[in-house]
Design an enzyme around this catalytic site. Sequence first.
Site, short mmCIF file in Angstrom:
data_model
loop_
_atom_site.label_atom_id
_atom_site.label_comp_id
_atom_site.label_asym_id
_atom_site.label_seq_id
_atom_site.Cartn_x
_atom_site.Cartn_y
_atom_site.Cartn_z
N VAL A 14 100.25 109.23 2.21
CA VAL A 14 99.18 110.20 2.48
C VAL A 14 99.62 111.22 3.53
O VAL A 14 99.50 112.43 3.34
CB VAL A 14 97.88 109.48 2.90
CG1 VAL A 14 96.83 110.47 3.39
CG2 VAL A 14 97.32 108.66 1.74
N THR A 124 91.92 105.71 4.92
CA THR A 124 90.69 105.15 4.35
C THR A 124 90.14 104.13 5.35
O THR A 124 90.77 103.11 5.62
CB THR A 124 91.01 104.48 3.01
OG1 THR A 124 91.58 105.48 2.17
CG2 THR A 124 89.76 103.92 2.36
N ASN A 213 86.91 104.60 -5.10
CA ASN A 213 87.96 103.64 -5.45
C ASN A 213 87.38 102.38 -6.09
O ASN A 213 87.95 101.85 -7.04
CB ASN A 213 88.79 103.27 -4.21
CG ASN A 213 89.92 104.26 -4.00
OD1 ASN A 213 90.11 105.17 -4.79
ND2 ASN A 213 90.69 104.07 -2.94
N GLY A 258 95.54 96.89 -19.01
CA GLY A 258 96.87 96.49 -18.56
C GLY A 258 96.83 95.15 -17.85
O GLY A 258 95.88 94.37 -18.00
N CYS A 265 95.88 100.91 -2.54
CA CYS A 265 94.47 101.31 -2.31
C CYS A 265 93.45 100.39 -2.96
O CYS A 265 92.62 99.80 -2.26
CB CYS A 265 94.25 102.73 -2.79
SG CYS A 265 95.10 103.92 -1.76
C1 UDX Z 1 94.32 105.26 -6.29
C2 UDX Z 1 93.24 106.33 -6.59
O1 UDX Z 1 93.37 106.74 -7.95
C3 UDX Z 1 93.37 107.50 -5.63
O2 UDX Z 1 92.32 108.42 -5.85
C4 UDX Z 1 93.29 106.97 -4.19
O3 UDX Z 1 93.48 108.02 -3.27
C5 UDX Z 1 94.36 105.90 -3.96
O4 UDX Z 1 94.20 104.86 -4.94
P1 UDX Z 1 96.91 104.95 -6.77
O5 UDX Z 1 96.74 103.59 -6.18
O6 UDX Z 1 98.06 105.78 -6.32
O7 UDX Z 1 95.59 105.83 -6.54
O8 UDX Z 1 97.09 104.77 -8.35
P2 UDX Z 1 96.18 104.84 -9.66
O9 UDX Z 1 96.80 105.78 -10.59
O10 UDX Z 1 94.77 105.05 -9.34
O11 UDX Z 1 96.40 103.37 -10.24
C6 UDX Z 1 96.00 102.21 -9.53
C7 UDX Z 1 96.25 100.98 -10.36
O12 UDX Z 1 95.37 100.94 -11.49
C8 UDX Z 1 97.66 100.86 -10.93
O13 UDX Z 1 98.08 99.52 -10.84
C9 UDX Z 1 97.50 101.29 -12.36
O14 UDX Z 1 98.47 100.76 -13.22
C10 UDX Z 1 96.11 100.75 -12.68
N1 UDX Z 1 95.45 101.45 -13.77
C11 UDX Z 1 95.06 102.75 -13.63
C12 UDX Z 1 95.18 100.77 -14.97
O15 UDX Z 1 95.51 99.58 -15.11
N2 UDX Z 1 94.53 101.44 -15.96
C13 UDX Z 1 94.12 102.72 -15.83
O16 UDX Z 1 93.52 103.24 -16.79
C14 UDX Z 1 94.40 103.40 -14.63
#
Ligand code: UDX
Length: 467
Positions: A14, A124, A213, A258, A265
């Site tokens: 961040v 956060t 989140n 998945g 986060c």
């Molecule tokens: C997340 C939030 O999206 C972001 O707004 C916040 O600031 C930080 O947390 P991030 O952790 O970087 O971002 O990744 P993100 O793309 O949100 O994915 C998080 C997890 O969810 C991953 O493990 C991803 O594989 C999983 N995921 C995401 C799924 O399993 N299915 C989805 O459809 C989307």
Amino acid sequence: MVGKKLAVVGTGYVGLVAGACFAKMGHDVICVDIDAERIVMLQRGGIPIYEPGLETLVHEGVAAGRLTFSTKIADAAPCDAAFIAVGTPPRKTDGEADLSFVYECARELAAVLKPGAVIVDKSTVPVGTGDAVERIVRKTRPGITIHVASNPEFLREGSAIGDFMEPDRIVIGCNDKASEDTLSAIYAPLQAKGYRLIKTKRRSAELIKYAANAFLATKITFINEMADLCEAVDADIADVALGMGTDSRIGPQFLQAGPGYGGSCFPKDTLALVRTSQEFGVHLRIVEETVAANSARKRRMALKVRHIMHGKVEGKKISVLGLTFKADTDDMRDSPSIPLIELLQRAGADVHAYDPEGIEQAKKILKDVTYHLDPYQCSQGADAVVIMTDWESIRHIDLAMLSSVMRSHLLIDLRRVYPPEEAAKYGFTVETIGRTGLEPHPIAQFEPQFMSPDINAFTRKAEEEFA
Ligand code: UDX
């Protein structure tokens, strides 16, 4: 626009992204971190994390003379605003966010900033942290006005720069006009491009981040549970997600089933939100169940693999493709690959793993894994390949070559990268998520434990079942 003088404390995902993007927006930015090694690396042009586009942006900022690095918070003294972007890891004891770094940072900033400056929480932090920071500021510099505001960050790893520079919205939480004016001026270049700035009270801004989140984590968990049901009733989760997601009230994003969500986060923030709600005597049932279900799901993936391999993983070579919690990051925090590999190893499997960026981080967490930078080498003589992360390099694997190096052609695709029919052409037996494969998985018949006071009960049960 006249650029502001800004400090960003903390050079993680961040902080460093925010610093580089603020410089790009025309501000004069100093990024501060107590980690001297990290700062020296940045000063020499190195980038301590893997984030697409970040290196170029940092170099641009430095070349333009708008981005500098320091280990001393005192260097933030002339700044109009100082953003706190330090870590808030969950405390081991209770899962609550550990705010000691935030408070220490606030204390040090309060001691040096000029009157009228704004300390902005970008980390956060639980609701009410801004109030605590304000108390620290008053105690450190009695009689001097230094404002405290909240500006949560919504960027995703892997697409952080795009998320920062082209945000769905910018949220600023201010309890006074001066900090609102300063933050509005800082974000003026993005507002000029039409990006929406939402102004709220400080506590609302703090809660927005957690609420967003937790909602996204719940959305993923919902689709993951639907995927389990699809496996049992012979439906396909991709079709279900498409049919659901095209309803504009639901939307197509975050409906990708998945192995469970991970990262820095969602796991931490959902847990911290549950703790906050408990502290205030409010029951967030849905978020609690999301935490429990996701935690159990991640462990259940190992059981799924074992089940697919007819209960026999001992002595088998399993090739895990992808280790990081998602593609385009080297971040291993709370990655679903961790419990998968640990449990498979516990059951006697010989685990080999490939990841294009995550191996260095993975080595710190996962022992006795043979790591490879080449997916084919990783899968040489393997009894099964398990896809855990949908990296481009994994999406574009040559299935013919993969099949030719493996001992048996079992592809367990936990990210639904390959259409099973396509992989079958190369002799693979494909097992995936959200689509009927072998017999329904016995663990799917877990007793529902609604409102379990112990949010890890599911997890423990899964582990017991594994032994
Ligand atoms: C997340 C939030 O999206 C972001 O707004 C916040 O600031 C930080 O947390 P991030 O952790 O970087 O971002 O990744 P993100 O793309 O949100 O994915 C998080 C997890 O969810 C991953 O493990 C991803 O594989 C999983 N995921 C995401 C799924 O399993 N299915 C989805 O459809 C989307």
